[in-house]
Design a protein around this motif. Sequence first.
Motif, mmCIF file in Angstrom:
data_model
loop_
_atom_site.group_PDB
_atom_site.id
_atom_site.type_symbol
_atom_site.label_atom_id
_atom_site.label_comp_id
_atom_site.label_asym_id
_atom_site.label_seq_id
_atom_site.Cartn_x
_atom_site.Cartn_y
_atom_site.Cartn_z
ATOM 1 N N ILE A 188 0.843 -1.200 0.000
ATOM 2 C CA ILE A 188 0.000 0.000 0.000
ATOM 3 C C ILE A 188 0.878 1.250 0.000
ATOM 4 O O ILE A 188 0.626 2.193 -0.744
ATOM 5 N N LEU A 189 1.927 1.239 0.828
ATOM 6 C CA LEU A 189 2.833 2.385 0.894
ATOM 7 C C LEU A 189 3.484 2.638 -0.465
ATOM 8 O O LEU A 189 3.530 3.774 -0.943
ATOM 9 N N PHE A 190 3.956 1.582 -1.121
ATOM 10 C CA PHE A 190 4.576 1.720 -2.438
ATOM 11 C C PHE A 190 3.578 2.269 -3.456
ATOM 12 O O PHE A 190 3.901 3.145 -4.249
ATOM 13 N N LYS A 191 2.354 1.756 -3.407
ATOM 14 C CA LYS A 191 1.300 2.190 -4.331
ATOM 15 C C LYS A 191 1.035 3.691 -4.183
ATOM 16 O O LYS A 191 0.915 4.414 -5.170
ATOM 17 N N LEU A 223 3.114 6.001 -2.644
ATOM 18 C CA LEU A 223 4.311 6.799 -2.895
ATOM 19 C C LEU A 223 4.693 6.851 -4.368
ATOM 20 O O LEU A 223 5.308 7.818 -4.809
ATOM 21 N N SER A 224 4.317 5.824 -5.136
ATOM 22 C CA SER A 224 4.655 5.832 -6.565
ATOM 23 C C SER A 224 3.901 6.923 -7.311
ATOM 24 O O SER A 224 4.391 7.465 -8.296
ATOM 25 N N GLY A 225 2.685 7.238 -6.849
ATOM 26 C CA GLY A 225 1.908 8.303 -7.475
ATOM 27 C C GLY A 225 1.308 7.947 -8.810
ATOM 28 O O GLY A 225 0.703 8.783 -9.472
ATOM 29 N N SER A 226 1.446 6.705 -9.231
ATOM 30 C CA SER A 226 0.958 6.323 -10.554
ATOM 31 C C SER A 226 -0.499 5.876 -10.554
ATOM 32 O O SER A 226 -1.099 5.770 -11.613
ATOM 33 N N LYS A 237 -10.403 9.686 -2.627
ATOM 34 C CA LYS A 237 -10.323 10.745 -3.629
ATOM 35 C C LYS A 237 -8.854 10.967 -4.004
ATOM 36 O O LYS A 237 -8.003 11.045 -3.123
ATOM 37 N N PRO A 238 -8.551 11.048 -5.299
ATOM 38 C CA PRO A 238 -7.155 11.164 -5.731
ATOM 39 C C PRO A 238 -6.403 12.348 -5.111
ATOM 40 O O PRO A 238 -5.235 12.217 -4.741
ATOM 41 N N TYR A 239 -7.051 13.498 -4.945
ATOM 42 C CA TYR A 239 -6.340 14.636 -4.377
ATOM 43 C C TYR A 239 -6.010 14.394 -2.907
ATOM 44 O O TYR A 239 -5.001 14.892 -2.397
ATOM 45 N N GLN A 240 -6.820 13.580 -2.226
ATOM 46 C CA GLN A 240 -6.536 13.269 -0.826
ATOM 47 C C GLN A 240 -5.388 12.263 -0.715
ATOM 48 O O GLN A 240 -4.584 12.335 0.213
ATOM 49 N N VAL A 241 -5.279 11.352 -1.669
ATOM 50 C CA VAL A 241 -4.147 10.423 -1.713
ATOM 51 C C VAL A 241 -2.859 11.221 -1.898
ATOM 52 O O VAL A 241 -1.850 10.962 -1.242
ATOM 53 N N LYS A 242 -2.907 12.237 -2.755
ATOM 54 C CA LYS A 242 -1.735 13.092 -2.993
ATOM 55 C C LYS A 242 -1.361 13.851 -1.719
ATOM 56 O O LYS A 242 -0.181 13.977 -1.393
#
Length: 82
Positions: free
Chosen positions: A7-10, A12-15, A64-69
């Motif tokens: 999950i952390l890699f997913k 942090l990768s930002g893809s 939400k994608p902006y919250q993941v960022k």
Amino acid sequence: MSKFEKILFKILSGSSDSNVTFTELCSLLEQVGFNKRVKGSHHIFFKSGVEEIINIQPNGSKAKPYQVKQVRNIILKYKLSR
């Protein structure tokens, strides 16, 4: 690789910001030491030593994608891990 590391890699990768589930994001925040408070659909995370308060809401089963960022930026800024 443990589930936490995946999950952390997913994140942090930002893809794949739009493919992170809300449950995964909450789980990650709790595993890096954030405390959680829930008020309606708002899940509020806070941690001693971290200025920002993270307020996230589900978008169906996804985060939400902006919250993941926002979470990614905080993890990188404070160099958070288990």
